[in-house]
Design an enzyme around this catalytic site. Sequence first.
Site, PDB file in Angstrom:
ATOM      1  N   GLU A 110       0.857  -1.184   0.000  1.00 36.74           N
ATOM      2  CA  GLU A 110       0.000   0.000   0.000  1.00 36.74           C
ATOM      3  C   GLU A 110       0.889   1.229   0.000  1.00 36.74           C
ATOM      4  O   GLU A 110       2.053   1.153   0.360  1.00 36.74           O
ATOM      5  CB  GLU A 110      -0.840   0.065   1.293  1.00 36.74           C
ATOM      6  CG  GLU A 110      -1.818  -1.053   1.451  1.00 36.74           C
ATOM      7  CD  GLU A 110      -2.254  -1.189   2.916  1.00 36.74           C
ATOM      8  OE1 GLU A 110      -2.475  -0.173   3.585  1.00 36.74           O
ATOM      9  OE2 GLU A 110      -2.344  -2.332   3.369  1.00 36.74           O
ATOM     10  N   LYS A 112       2.157   4.729   1.563  1.00 36.33           N
ATOM     11  CA  LYS A 112       2.232   5.282   2.906  1.00 36.33           C
ATOM     12  C   LYS A 112       1.815   6.742   2.816  1.00 36.33           C
ATOM     13  O   LYS A 112       2.554   7.583   2.305  1.00 36.33           O
ATOM     14  CB  LYS A 112       3.653   5.147   3.450  1.00 36.33           C
ATOM     15  CG  LYS A 112       3.775   5.524   4.904  1.00 36.33           C
ATOM     16  CD  LYS A 112       5.119   5.084   5.447  1.00 36.33           C
ATOM     17  CE  LYS A 112       5.217   5.268   6.938  1.00 36.33           C
ATOM     18  NZ  LYS A 112       5.165   6.645   7.377  1.00 36.33           N
ATOM     19  N   ASP A 114       1.049  10.431   3.887  1.00 38.19           N
ATOM     20  CA  ASP A 114       1.764  11.274   4.827  1.00 38.19           C
ATOM     21  C   ASP A 114       0.839  12.328   5.419  1.00 38.19           C
ATOM     22  O   ASP A 114       0.605  13.369   4.824  1.00 38.19           O
ATOM     23  CB  ASP A 114       2.942  11.937   4.100  1.00 38.19           C
ATOM     24  CG  ASP A 114       3.998  12.404   5.072  1.00 38.19           C
ATOM     25  OD1 ASP A 114       3.928  12.019   6.250  1.00 38.19           O
ATOM     26  OD2 ASP A 114       4.894  13.141   4.647  1.00 38.19           O
ATOM     27  N   TYR A 221      -6.792   2.277   6.184  1.00 38.62           N
ATOM     28  CA  TYR A 221      -5.979   1.142   5.746  1.00 38.62           C
ATOM     29  C   TYR A 221      -6.067  -0.103   6.600  1.00 38.62           C
ATOM     30  O   TYR A 221      -5.476  -1.108   6.259  1.00 38.62           O
ATOM     31  CB  TYR A 221      -4.514   1.564   5.591  1.00 38.62           C
ATOM     32  CG  TYR A 221      -3.940   2.256   6.800  1.00 38.62           C
ATOM     33  CD1 TYR A 221      -3.625   1.542   7.943  1.00 38.62           C
ATOM     34  CD2 TYR A 221      -3.731   3.635   6.793  1.00 38.62           C
ATOM     35  CE1 TYR A 221      -3.121   2.173   9.059  1.00 38.62           C
ATOM     36  CE2 TYR A 221      -3.222   4.277   7.907  1.00 38.62           C
ATOM     37  CZ  TYR A 221      -2.921   3.543   9.034  1.00 38.62           C
ATOM     38  OH  TYR A 221      -2.432   4.171  10.125  1.00 38.62           O
ATOM     39  N   LYS A 308      10.802   3.502   2.709  1.00 40.51           N
ATOM     40  CA  LYS A 308      10.783   4.944   2.511  1.00 40.51           C
ATOM     41  C   LYS A 308      11.301   5.316   1.123  1.00 40.51           C
ATOM     42  O   LYS A 308      12.326   4.801   0.688  1.00 40.51           O
ATOM     43  CB  LYS A 308      11.635   5.622   3.580  1.00 40.51           C
ATOM     44  CG  LYS A 308      11.030   5.567   4.965  1.00 40.51           C
ATOM     45  CD  LYS A 308       9.783   6.440   5.044  1.00 40.51           C
ATOM     46  CE  LYS A 308       9.119   6.423   6.412  1.00 40.51           C
ATOM     47  NZ  LYS A 308       9.716   7.293   7.403  1.00 40.51           N
ATOM     48  N   CYS A 402      33.136  21.489  28.841  1.00 40.67           N
ATOM     49  CA  CYS A 402      31.678  21.525  28.773  1.00 40.67           C
ATOM     50  C   CYS A 402      31.224  22.951  28.477  1.00 40.67           C
ATOM     51  O   CYS A 402      31.648  23.886  29.155  1.00 40.67           O
ATOM     52  CB  CYS A 402      31.089  21.044  30.091  1.00 40.67           C
ATOM     53  SG  CYS A 402      29.300  21.233  30.145  1.00 40.67           S
ATOM     54  N   CYS A 405      29.353  24.178  31.869  1.00 44.90           N
ATOM     55  CA  CYS A 405      29.954  24.297  33.205  1.00 44.90           C
ATOM     56  C   CYS A 405      31.481  24.266  33.175  1.00 44.90           C
ATOM     57  O   CYS A 405      32.121  24.247  34.230  1.00 44.90           O
ATOM     58  CB  CYS A 405      29.431  23.203  34.127  1.00 44.90           C
ATOM     59  SG  CYS A 405      30.140  21.583  33.781  1.00 44.90           S
ATOM     60  N   CYS A 420      30.182  15.229  29.832  1.00 46.94           N
ATOM     61  CA  CYS A 420      30.577  16.147  30.883  1.00 46.94           C
ATOM     62  C   CYS A 420      30.422  15.357  32.182  1.00 46.94           C
ATOM     63  O   CYS A 420      29.336  14.916  32.503  1.00 46.94           O
ATOM     64  CB  CYS A 420      29.673  17.381  30.900  1.00 46.94           C
ATOM     65  SG  CYS A 420      29.838  18.304  32.441  1.00 46.94           S
ATOM     66  N   CYS A 426      26.395  20.346  36.716  1.00 45.36           N
ATOM     67  CA  CYS A 426      26.205  20.903  35.377  1.00 45.36           C
ATOM     68  C   CYS A 426      24.708  21.168  35.152  1.00 45.36           C
ATOM     69  O   CYS A 426      23.910  20.228  35.176  1.00 45.36           O
ATOM     70  CB  CYS A 426      26.763  19.893  34.375  1.00 45.36           C
ATOM     71  SG  CYS A 426      26.698  20.437  32.677  1.00 45.36           S
TER      72      CYS A 426
HETATM   73  P1  AMP Z   1       5.935   6.111  11.264  1.00 45.37           P
HETATM   74  O1  AMP Z   1       5.157   7.209  11.935  1.00 45.37           O
HETATM   75  O2  AMP Z   1       6.935   6.565  10.283  1.00 45.37           O
HETATM   76  O3  AMP Z   1       6.415   5.067  12.233  1.00 45.37           O
HETATM   77  O4  AMP Z   1       4.882   5.355  10.362  1.00 45.37           O
HETATM   78  C1  AMP Z   1       3.750   4.799  10.914  1.00 45.37           C
HETATM   79  C2  AMP Z   1       2.551   5.559  10.428  1.00 45.37           C
HETATM   80  O5  AMP Z   1       2.374   5.444   9.035  1.00 45.37           O
HETATM   81  C3  AMP Z   1       1.285   4.999  10.996  1.00 45.37           C
HETATM   82  O6  AMP Z   1       1.019   5.511  12.256  1.00 45.37           O
HETATM   83  C4  AMP Z   1       0.267   5.451   9.993  1.00 45.37           C
HETATM   84  O7  AMP Z   1      -0.357   6.617  10.434  1.00 45.37           O
HETATM   85  C5  AMP Z   1       1.048   5.797   8.739  1.00 45.37           C
HETATM   86  N1  AMP Z   1       0.566   5.138   7.528  1.00 45.37           N
HETATM   87  C6  AMP Z   1       0.352   5.764   6.363  1.00 45.37           C
HETATM   88  N2  AMP Z   1      -0.091   4.926   5.429  1.00 45.37           N
HETATM   89  C7  AMP Z   1      -0.185   3.708   5.999  1.00 45.37           C
HETATM   90  C8  AMP Z   1      -0.596   2.435   5.535  1.00 45.37           C
HETATM   91  N3  AMP Z   1      -0.994   2.227   4.265  1.00 45.37           N
HETATM   92  N4  AMP Z   1      -0.554   1.412   6.403  1.00 45.37           N
HETATM   93  C9  AMP Z   1      -0.131   1.601   7.688  1.00 45.37           C
HETATM   94  N5  AMP Z   1       0.259   2.785   8.176  1.00 45.37           N
HETATM   95  C10 AMP Z   1       0.246   3.843   7.346  1.00 45.37           C
HETATM   96 ZN    ZN Z   2      28.902  20.362  32.165  1.00 48.34          ZN
END
Ligand code: AMP
Ligand code: ZN
Length: 672
Positions: A110, A112, A114, A221, A308, A402, A405, A420, A426
């Site tokens: 599927e 992913k 965003d 999903y 990714k 540091c 400190c 440190c 510190c």
């Molecule tokens: P990450 O936040 O990078 O760990 O990715 C996990 C997140 O990807 C999940 O919490 C989902 O919200 C998102 N996500 C987007 N598309 C999908 C998909 N097709 N299946 C599962 N998770 C997804």
């Molecule tokens: Zn320090």
Amino acid sequence: MKEKEQILKLREELSQHNHSYYVLDKPTITDFEFDVKLKQLQDLEANHPQLFDSTSPTQRVGGEVTKNFQTIKHAQRMYSLDNSYSKEDLMDWEARLHKMVDGPIEFTCELKYDGASISLTYENGVLVQALTRGDGTQGDNVTANIKTIKSVPLKLEGNYPSKFEIRGEIVLPFAGFKALNQEKIAAGEEPYKNPRNTASGSLKLQHSTEVARRPLECLLYSVVGENTGIKTQFDNLEKARSWGFKVPSVAKISDSIESVLEFVNYWDLHRHELPYETDGVVVKVNNLFHQAELGFTAKAPRWAMAYKFKAEQVSTRLEYISYQVGRTGAITPVANLTPVELAGTIVKRASLHNADQIKKLDIRIGDWVYVEKGGEIIPKIIGVDIDHRTQDSEKSIYIINCPECESLLVRKDGEAQHYCPNDMGCPPQIIGRIQHYISRKALDIEGLGGETVALLVNAGLIRNYADLYELTADQIIHLDRMASKSADNLVNGVQASKEVSFERVLFGLGIRYVGETVAKKLAKHYKSIQALSEATLEDLETVDEIGTKIAESVVVFFKNETNIRIVSRLILYGVQLKLSDEVLFNQTVKLQGLRFVVSGVFDSVSRNELKELIDSNGGKVVSSISAKTSFLLAGSNMGPSKRSKANSLKVPIISEQEFLEMLHTPIYSTKN
Ligand code: AMP
Ligand code: ZN
């Protein structure tokens, strides 16, 4: 009654139009016609308040105002996903899978999406709750806001389970994002940076009417819940679609990693043709029985993997290097860059990790560097553009003292980080330790935040976390920005933290390398801080999953006079520094020395509960069968090869019933 029928008819009709328009992307009437009918329905409903229905299309316009979003525990945790970046990563994953499940494995691919994750709960086909992911264990109740998103069905169609949760992503499609920004610019305001942040920000707006105006979409999903009757992930998608959810049709079943990669490569090139942002592909084991077999690690399902898409890169100039001191005294060098836009956000800083990293890349002030944004929030520098380097450029010299400190920094053999050593003097270390102690996964002290901790330390009111328990409202009230109500809240929060369980307190002490999981293990094993503080290095190393590094760190912590004094004070104040009687009561050593493989699906207790029972009774859960396995605990639908492997190695196979009986017998003799 005629008007009642009219109302019902309009609701039905408008819901259908909504579905056609927002889920199927196939408008059936014009916007104008829709608005006229909606207005008609609103008027009729106003005349008949007794016919109120929370799933009416009129409810989508919003109107509710939420001041504070209520935090609610997820019925099932919302996990992250493990990431992979290459064919090799995927092949490794596949090999791990084959060790744990029998027979061929199918995958669903599927996209992913965003945006912001969301979990929706439906009861009898009606949306009753929507929670954000939060920290995965608990999220914010954003139901009123989610109801305004037109692609979220308020009422389902078809043959759905009576109660279930469904997970998805709230996204803001490019077109909507652009339109929103045009409005912003026209109004002379600063435009939004990127669709993802705008989507997640929208969920937490106080006025749902404002959310209703944002062209958000909800892409689903995964259905979670027992007895859904669904057998594969692909089915999951198709079923959800048939109940009225928006489930993108871009998904395919693959029978090999090669086929998965075809999908990945295709979408890596074509993702910009999609109406919304995607940052990779999610590959999931298709068979849900297999998924149950595989289970979860502490962070993510073993049966899913995100791939990714290649990160975006830019080059910019390194202006100077600064250094941060963490709560353990670890020094992190930070690159301060000429601000540059990368993947929709402005990047000004990047982590340089440690001295070796700087040396390896030979990063120098004034260099042009390549910055990349992968999955992490903080971008990283992946290289230097040597051709752009000036004649007078000089090698970077790492700091010796540091920055906070002035103490001389130390670096132990084999460690990459400088530290440190002035842990008691510190400032960032003093503040950091207390901030860690009060943090959400540790003592979770209500009414006290990280900034207030810094204020309290700087005002000389506290120097360590034990001092918190002696704070009085009178002392606090004199601080800047502190009202008497908040002072009381703070003191009450501190008092309430005395109820927090031993394992969380142990985590909160901030012993180096003792994270959440290790703290749990140590608490369970030693049962009290007294016993733990007396443990020797050798003894600690015998504890499951405790290596030399952790063991040494524990011993060092309890050798330190100051720590001993602080911990004794905590005991005096009544902080939980041993397991509660209730926990102790449920713990036995009945299964000591026994190793179990748990496989299949169970009726009366869940797989996780079984694993916990094994754990709390002294046994060990292992993932694959070997000659050392004591028992194979088998539910229904276990793969045939597990059975034959157990038989050939003479590992006894027991049922859930037999296992539970085992717990009722006084002591079970060990096989090994
Ligand atoms: P990450 O936040 O990078 O760990 O990715 C996990 C997140 O990807 C999940 O919490 C989902 O919200 C998102 N996500 C987007 N598309 C999908 C998909 N097709 N299946 C599962 N998770 C997804
Ligand atoms: Zn320090």
